[in-house]
Design a protein around this motif. Structure first.
Motif, PDB file in Angstrom:
ATOM      1  N   GLU A   1     135.526  30.940  64.529  1.00  0.00           N
ATOM      2  CA  GLU A   1     134.585  29.815  64.443  1.00  0.00           C
ATOM      3  C   GLU A   1     133.352  30.075  65.302  1.00  0.00           C
ATOM      4  N   VAL A   2     133.582  30.627  66.515  1.00  0.00           N
ATOM      5  CA  VAL A   2     132.464  30.980  67.397  1.00  0.00           C
ATOM      6  C   VAL A   2     131.615  32.062  66.754  1.00  0.00           C
ATOM      7  N   ALA A   3     132.263  33.042  66.145  1.00  0.00           N
ATOM      8  CA  ALA A   3     131.534  34.132  65.493  1.00  0.00           C
ATOM      9  C   ALA A   3     130.667  33.621  64.364  1.00  0.00           C
ATOM     10  N   SER A   4     131.177  32.652  63.630  1.00  0.00           N
ATOM     11  CA  SER A   4     130.409  32.074  62.528  1.00  0.00           C
ATOM     12  C   SER A   4     129.190  31.323  63.057  1.00  0.00           C
ATOM     13  N   LYS A   5     129.362  30.585  64.140  1.00  0.00           N
ATOM     14  CA  LYS A   5     128.257  29.805  64.700  1.00  0.00           C
ATOM     15  C   LYS A   5     127.165  30.706  65.246  1.00  0.00           C
ATOM     16  N   HIS A   6     127.557  31.742  65.978  1.00  0.00           N
ATOM     17  CA  HIS A   6     126.578  32.584  66.675  1.00  0.00           C
ATOM     18  C   HIS A   6     126.239  33.873  65.917  1.00  0.00           C
ATOM     19  N   LYS A   7     126.807  34.010  64.713  1.00  0.00           N
ATOM     20  CA  LYS A   7     126.518  35.173  63.871  1.00  0.00           C
ATOM     21  C   LYS A   7     126.800  36.492  64.594  1.00  0.00           C
ATOM     22  N   MET A   8     127.915  36.534  65.279  1.00  0.00           N
ATOM     23  CA  MET A   8     128.318  37.778  65.937  1.00  0.00           C
ATOM     24  C   MET A   8     129.406  38.446  65.108  1.00  0.00           C
ATOM     25  N   LYS A   9     129.573  39.727  65.334  1.00  0.00           N
ATOM     26  CA  LYS A   9     130.469  40.522  64.503  1.00  0.00           C
ATOM     27  C   LYS A   9     131.811  40.713  65.187  1.00  0.00           C
ATOM     28  N   ILE A  10     132.878  40.496  64.443  1.00  0.00           N
ATOM     29  CA  ILE A  10     134.228  40.742  64.931  1.00  0.00           C
ATOM     30  C   ILE A  10     134.855  41.814  64.048  1.00  0.00           C
ATOM     31  N   ILE A  11     135.487  42.813  64.684  1.00  0.00           N
ATOM     32  CA  ILE A  11     136.131  43.861  63.896  1.00  0.00           C
ATOM     33  C   ILE A  11     137.618  43.911  64.239  1.00  0.00           C
ATOM     34  N   SER A  12     138.394  44.342  63.283  1.00  0.00           N
ATOM     35  CA  SER A  12     139.852  44.318  63.431  1.00  0.00           C
ATOM     36  C   SER A  12     140.412  45.630  63.971  1.00  0.00           C
TER      37      SER A  12
END
Length: 514
Positions: free
Chosen positions: A301-312
């Motif tokens: 949810e934080v990544a969506s708000k701040h447009k940051m990238k998360i990788i698995s």
């Protein structure tokens, strides 16, 4: 004459309107720029401000840069105003039509005024490197193009980028003896303490070049005098002859430890600030390690708000690793944690993204408040991260390892199950070299003895000049012959893991291993 200059005066007034301080509306005195929003002001106008007076964006000290481009442009305007006899240039309310000059034109005009043949400033990828690892800033510094360097720095060129030889632009100009360029780079955030070729800093190079003026300048900007290169030499050790007047004076300055640091110099961008902020600005890639499902959902949810990238998958592009810590902000040692320590990634606890939902700009957060305290050794995450931000050599720099292990076996280490290839990857992440054959002491004995960076200040350390290591696991397959020579040691795997856990080359004597 007035008729001849009418259009020039009007254009000049329009241009001046773009350049005025965004707070007081006058000619900007000692201009500074907020890198977060791009607005600029007189330095004294915003000395104590915590938000931008123009747009209300929160501002931290690290985000305030001296704006040499605006300073140059105002200087050029004043020169032109004198020529055309314009006495009210900065009185913006004096019969001036609305400015139609776009802010994006400023950089182009500055380039044309400074030198019409000057290469253009790239609007993107200003820190792009060539085949030698050099940026445009490196090239401009090598050619002593001080006006062009000013433009590049104003446009966001990173003064701390290393080329393939490990040299920053500052080390290039110090080696060439360009004092004015040296001062300009230091004023714009260049760090004097980044190790370069053979782990020499700019101060090493200045002493080698016998440049007294540059030595004094570097010390004013907090250059460290008690740092060692790969040969175990401090800068003062490069004073070859005290009969030479320059070397003699340099030797006296460095020997006596006189503090030349000028407290009036405001270093808005020390390396650990400017480098880390630039890194955050250009890349913010998060890897969640062992997070529970609820925390993972909140992180996305934080990544969506701040447009940051998360990788698995934990790849080299990762900048931040997020974990769940205990109530003492400690995490257990894991393979992911060891990789992060060796790379110098941020290790953050899950409270970070829980609070991040309530902020408008994630880059305004103080990440140190959420940094993991220990993994599990206290202070290791911070030391490792600062080592990377300061561009110091990684933990196993100049070390060569041979693993006397069976590649098919799995080894139990600190509640981790690791295979040989995983252990070899740890060494590579620490910038160490993997040997496919067991080294022979006689083959390496006559080689130049290298002093390891992370223990260079401790000649009594049993690994002071040890560059080759044979790693084994006690048991049936351990080597029959174990070396304990100055340049080669045979040590158990637990020693290697403890080095990573503490982010230092642990003295085996302290573990009772020698």
């Amino acid at each position: 004459m007035d008729i001849l200059w009418k259009n020039t005066r009007e254009a000049l007034k329009n241009f001046a309107e773009v350049l005025v301080c965004n707070k007081c509306g006058n000619e900007p005195v000692d201009a500074v720029r907020y890198i977060n929003c791009g607005h600029f002001f007189c330095k004294k106008c915003v000395r104590t401000d915590t938000i931008c007076a123009k747009c209300g964006t929160p501002v931290q000290p690290v985000e305030i840069h001296s704006d040499h481009m605006i300073k140059s442009l105002t200087s050029y305007c004043n020169i032109i105003a004198e020529i055309v006899d314009e006495k009210n240039l900065w009185d913006i309310n004096a019969d001036v039509p609305n400015s139609t000059l776009e802010p994006s034109v400023v950089l182009q005009v500055n380039s044309e005024v400074t030198n019409r043949k000057q290469p253009r400033i790239p609007q993107k990828n200003i820190n792009k490197i060539n085949t030698k690892g050099e940026t445009i800033l490196h090239s401009a510094c090598l050619k002593n193009k001080i006006d062009y360097v000013k433009l590049l720095l104003a446009a966001g060129a990173n003064p701390n980028t290393k080329d393939n030889a490990g040299w920053t632009p500052l080390q290039e100009v110090v080696s060439s003896g360009f004092v004015n360029l040296c001062k300009l780079l230091l004023e714009n955030g260049a760090s004097p303490n980044v190790p370069g070729l053979e782990n020499r800093t700019a101060l090493h190079e200045a002493v080698k070049s016998k440049n007294l003026a540059v030595v004094k300048l570097l010390l004013q900007y907090s250059a460290k005098r008690n740092v060692y290169d790969k040969h175990g030499k401090k800068p003062v050790d490069y004073c070859e002859s005290l009969e030479d007047a320059a070397w003699s004076e340099i030797w006296n300055i460095l020997k006596d430890g006189n503090e030349l640091n000028d407290t009036s110099i405001t270093l808005n961008c020390t390396l650990d600030q400017s480098f880390s902020f630039t890194q955050l600005r250009n890349a913010f890639i998060v890897y969640p390690s062992n997070l529970g499902e609820d925390n993972k959902e909140q992180l996305y949810e934080v990544a969506s708000k701040h447009k940051m990238k998360i990788i698995s998958k934990f790849r080299s592009v990762v900048t931040h690793v997020v974990l769940e810590a205990n109530n003492k902000n400690i995490v257990p040692l894991s393979y992911d944690v060891m990789i992060a320590i060796l790379r110098g990634n941020w290790l953050l606890n899950s409270e970070w993204f829980q609070i991040a939902m309530d902020v408008d700009d994630i880059l305004t957060m103080d990440f140190e408040l959420f940094e993991i305290s220990g993994a599990p050794v206290e202070g290791t995450p911070r030391r490792a991260r600062e080592n990377a931000q300061n561009q110091h050599p990684r933990l196993f720099n100049e070390c060569s390892f041979y693993f006397a292990l069976n590649s098919k076996n799995t080894y139990y280490v600190n509640e981790m199950l690791l295979k040989k290839d995983a252990l070899e990857k740890l060494v590579r992440e620490g910038n160490g070299t993997i040997l496919t054959r067991e080294p022979h002491p006689e083959d390496i004995e006559d080689r130049e003895q290298i002093v390891l960076y992370h223990i260079a200040d401790d000649p009594s350390h049993s690994l002071y000049k040890c560059t080759h290591y044979i790693i084994y696991v006690p048991g049936r397959d351990e080597p029959r012959v174990k070396y304990n020579m100055p340049h080669i040691k045979t040590l158990p795997l637990m020693w290697l893991i403890e080095c990573i856990e503490k982010f230092t080359l642990v003295d085996p004597l302290h573990l009772g291993l020698l």
